[in-house]
Design an enzyme around this catalytic site. Structure first.
Site, PDB file in Angstrom:
ATOM      1  N   SER A 132      -0.211  -0.793  -1.764  1.00  0.00           N
ATOM      2  CA  SER A 132       0.827  -1.091  -0.777  1.00  0.00           C
ATOM      3  C   SER A 132       0.395  -0.776   0.647  1.00  0.00           C
ATOM      4  CB  SER A 132       2.103  -0.311  -1.096  1.00  0.00           C
ATOM      5  OG  SER A 132       1.929   1.076  -0.880  1.00  0.00           O
ATOM      6  N   LYS A 193       3.784   5.530   2.993  1.00  0.00           N
ATOM      7  CA  LYS A 193       4.047   4.338   3.803  1.00  0.00           C
ATOM      8  C   LYS A 193       3.782   4.683   5.265  1.00  0.00           C
ATOM      9  CE  LYS A 193       5.750   2.223   0.155  1.00  0.00           C
ATOM     10  NZ  LYS A 193       4.961   1.181  -0.538  1.00  0.00           N
TER      11      LYS A 193
END
Length: 329
Positions: A132, A193
């Site tokens: 990701s 993230k």
């Protein structure tokens, strides 16, 4: 303290090869030498981390970092073993720490306590579980997270043994930080993230472009980063209003979340995006299936150093060795 016959050669070989020179020197009654080997081992570990992070040493691709450290410690143990055999005949004193149980328990306690304090209070090592964050972080990357950077909350510590409200010694994160945080719905699962939105920000995706407080974040195509095997790649450098920039992967047009509603970040929360925009479960997806906005107390800390890739991928080859190389200050 008492004097005794020299320790047996077989026992020296056994302790030296298996438990290392610190235990061996304690068992031989040489406390100062044990301390010297302990400090030398710490320096060796720091040097190993530096060498791996800067590409001076490439551990075998089939190992994880812990196994690589064990492999590189073998020469250190052999040096201690040879030293122990050389001083065997003169190491006749038997202070309290030379008892077999003390010689083993003492260094084990110290070797557990010191890493525990570093892990819980200063830096914790993680490895990437997904793609990701491509190209900044890929599967197999090992990286350090600074726990002190944002201060401490009850979720900063493993096992839930601390329980207090809010954060102590708190410091505000910055847009652009790559952050490890605890998933809000269970407060246990670790996610990584990039922090894009701070409290009060308005964020919306339009045609795959992030609009922050009504302004589109500038994108510049990047073509000198190799694509990750198995991924579709279309790299751009995205620049935040504070001047920080980083590389993202926007592989497909008209992805499922290339166009969204406007998100307004609540007070005490943050908005997170994966750099691999078409392959990231991030704040664009609300709870219960997504992650939604991330509470301040759930932030563990920012990534400060990527030091190794266990899949054998050279970090310098993909320009992702340090976050500062993909994120401008």
């Amino acid at each position: 303290m008492e004097d005794a016959a020299p320790r047996g050669r077989f026992s020296i070989w056994l302790l030296g090869l298996i438990l290392g020179p610190v235990v061996l020197m304690l068992w031989l009654g040489r406390g100062r030498l044990a301390l010297v080997y302990f400090l030398a081992g710490l320096l060796l570990g720091v040097a190993l981390l530096f060498a791996v992070a800067n590409g001076l040493i490439t551990p075998p691709a089939w190992t994880d970092f812990g196994m690589a450290a064990v492999l590189f410690s073998i020469p250190f143990n052999i040096i201690g073993l040879v030293h122990g055999l050389m001083i065997r005949a003169t190491a006749l004193s038997r202070p309290w720490f030379s008892r077999w149980y003390a010689a083993i328990i003492l260094p084990l306690a110290v070797s557990w306590l010191l890493p525990f304090l570093v892990r819980e209070c200063l830096y914790q090592s993680y490895n990437a579980p997904s793609l990701s964050m491509v190209p900044s972080i890929v599967i197999g990357d090992y990286f350090l997270v600074s726990k002190a950077a944002y201060g401490y909350s009850r979720l900063s510590y493993s096992g839930g043994f601390m329980n207090f409200p809010g954060r102590i010694w708190a410091s505000e994160p910055r847009r652009g930080d790559i952050v490890v945080f605890k998933l809000p719905r269970d407060n246990e699962t670790d996610y990584i993230k990039r922090l894009i939105g701070i409290p009060g920000d308005r964020i919306q995706m339009k045609d795959g472009i992030v609009h922050l407080n009504g302004q589109a974040l500038p994108l510049t195509r990047v073509q000198d980063i190799p694509c990750i095997e198995g991924e579709r790649c279309n790299f751009f450098r995205e620049t935040l209003p504070n001047g920080r920039s980083y590389v993202i992967n926007n592989a497909t047009q008209n992805g499922s979340v290339d166009n969204t509603e406007e998100y307004v970040v609540p007070e005490g929360h943050y908005f997170m995006l994966g750099d691999n925009r078409d392959n990231s479960l991030d704040s664009r997806f609300g709870e219960p299936n997504g992650i939604g906005y991330i509470p301040y107390e759930n932030l563990v800390g920012p990534v400060t150093l990527i030091f190794w890739n266990s899949m054998g991928m050279r970090i310098d080859d993909r320009l992702a060795g340090y976050p500062s190389r993909l994120t401008t200050p």
